[in-house]
Design an enzyme around this catalytic site. Structure first.
Site, short mmCIF file in Angstrom:
data_model
loop_
_atom_site.label_atom_id
_atom_site.label_comp_id
_atom_site.label_asym_id
_atom_site.label_seq_id
_atom_site.Cartn_x
_atom_site.Cartn_y
_atom_site.Cartn_z
N TYR A 121 -16.18 -21.93 -26.84
CA TYR A 121 -16.06 -20.35 -26.89
C TYR A 121 -15.64 -19.98 -25.45
CZ TYR A 121 -17.42 -15.69 -27.84
OH TYR A 121 -17.44 -14.24 -28.11
N LYS A 164 -12.73 -17.80 -24.15
CA LYS A 164 -12.73 -16.35 -23.22
C LYS A 164 -12.50 -16.33 -22.07
CE LYS A 164 -14.02 -14.34 -27.23
NZ LYS A 164 -13.34 -13.46 -27.72
#
Length: 246
Positions: free
Chosen positions: A155, A159
């Site tokens: 993640y 991002k």
């Protein structure tokens, strides 16, 4: 802020931050395309709420992590309203695990959902925005992409990739009057974060200067500003909306 006459497409807009963004943009006068992947009833509820308030909206299904699908979603938006001024790249998900235990598929799927979708949608809207000589793209990143987060190497990497993508695209298309910015929320209660154990939630709150969680509406307010002409001289920026966490 006034978005009357503008058309906005929000990905992952059936719930959470995406839903709040769709409602806020509509409240400011934009006609909104509510993109969703699986939850048709929730997307229809967002559309109904916008219409009940006097706005205009349609729901368009599509998994925008797939390139051809993203192009079809954009095509549907332009066919419905004749133009496309604002893109909010909000679609994304999590599959948390420690790196030593993380399966390759867990890494790849998050990169596909969170980063590839931004590429797919941004590329899909380019021709229309260049034709108009106007565009506002707001990408949803995360504080995890700035400072990292244990158990979220996939993640955090996705991002962080959104941040790099945002800055590069802003430099490529600023001369075409297309502004590209990102918002990096901290802890905001959504379906994705509600599954966290309470002790982890409490620990995250203690890291903030404000001593509380954020709300989807607070994030939507920043998105709306970046999508508006009031932010006409802002591009390539990442706004951390994290209560002072970073």
């Amino acid at each position: 802020m006034n978005l009357t006459g503008k058309v906005a497409l929000v990905t992952g807009a059936s719930r959470g931050i995406g839903r709040a963004c769709a409602l806020k943009l509509a409240a400011l006068g934009a006609r909104v395309v509510v993109n969703y992947n699986k939850n048709a009833s929730a997307a229809d509820q967002v559309v109904a709420e916008i219409k009940q308030s006097g706005g205009a909206a349609i729901a368009v299904q599509g998994d925008v992590s797939q390139f051809a699908v993203a192009q079809a979603v954009v095509k549907a938006a332009v066919e419905a309203y004749g133009r496309l001024d604002i893109l909010v790249n909000n679609a994304g998900t999590t599959r948390d695990n420690l790196l030593a235990l993380m399966k390759e598929e867990e890494f790849d799927s998050i990169i596909q959902s969170n980063l590839k979708s931004v590429f797919n949608m941004s590329k899909a809207v380019l021709r229309q925005m260049m034709k108009q000589k106007y565009g506002r793209i707001v990408n949803m990143t995360s504080v995890a992409g700035i400072v990292g987060n244990p158990g979220q190497t996939n993640y955090s990497a996705s991002k962080a990739g959104v941040i790099g993508f945002t800055k590069a695209m802003a430099k490529e298309y600023g001369a075409k009057n297309i502004a590209v910015n990102a918002v990096a929320p901290g802890y905001v209660p959504t379906d994705l974060t509600n599954v966290l154990p309470q002790e982890i939630k409490d620990g995250i709150v203690k890291l903030t200067a404000l001593g509380r969680m954020g709300t989807p509406e607070e994030i939507a307010n920043i998105v709306a500003f970046l999508a508006s002409d009031e932010a006409s001289y802002i591009t390539g920026q990442v706004i951390a909306a994290d209560g002072g966490m970073t």
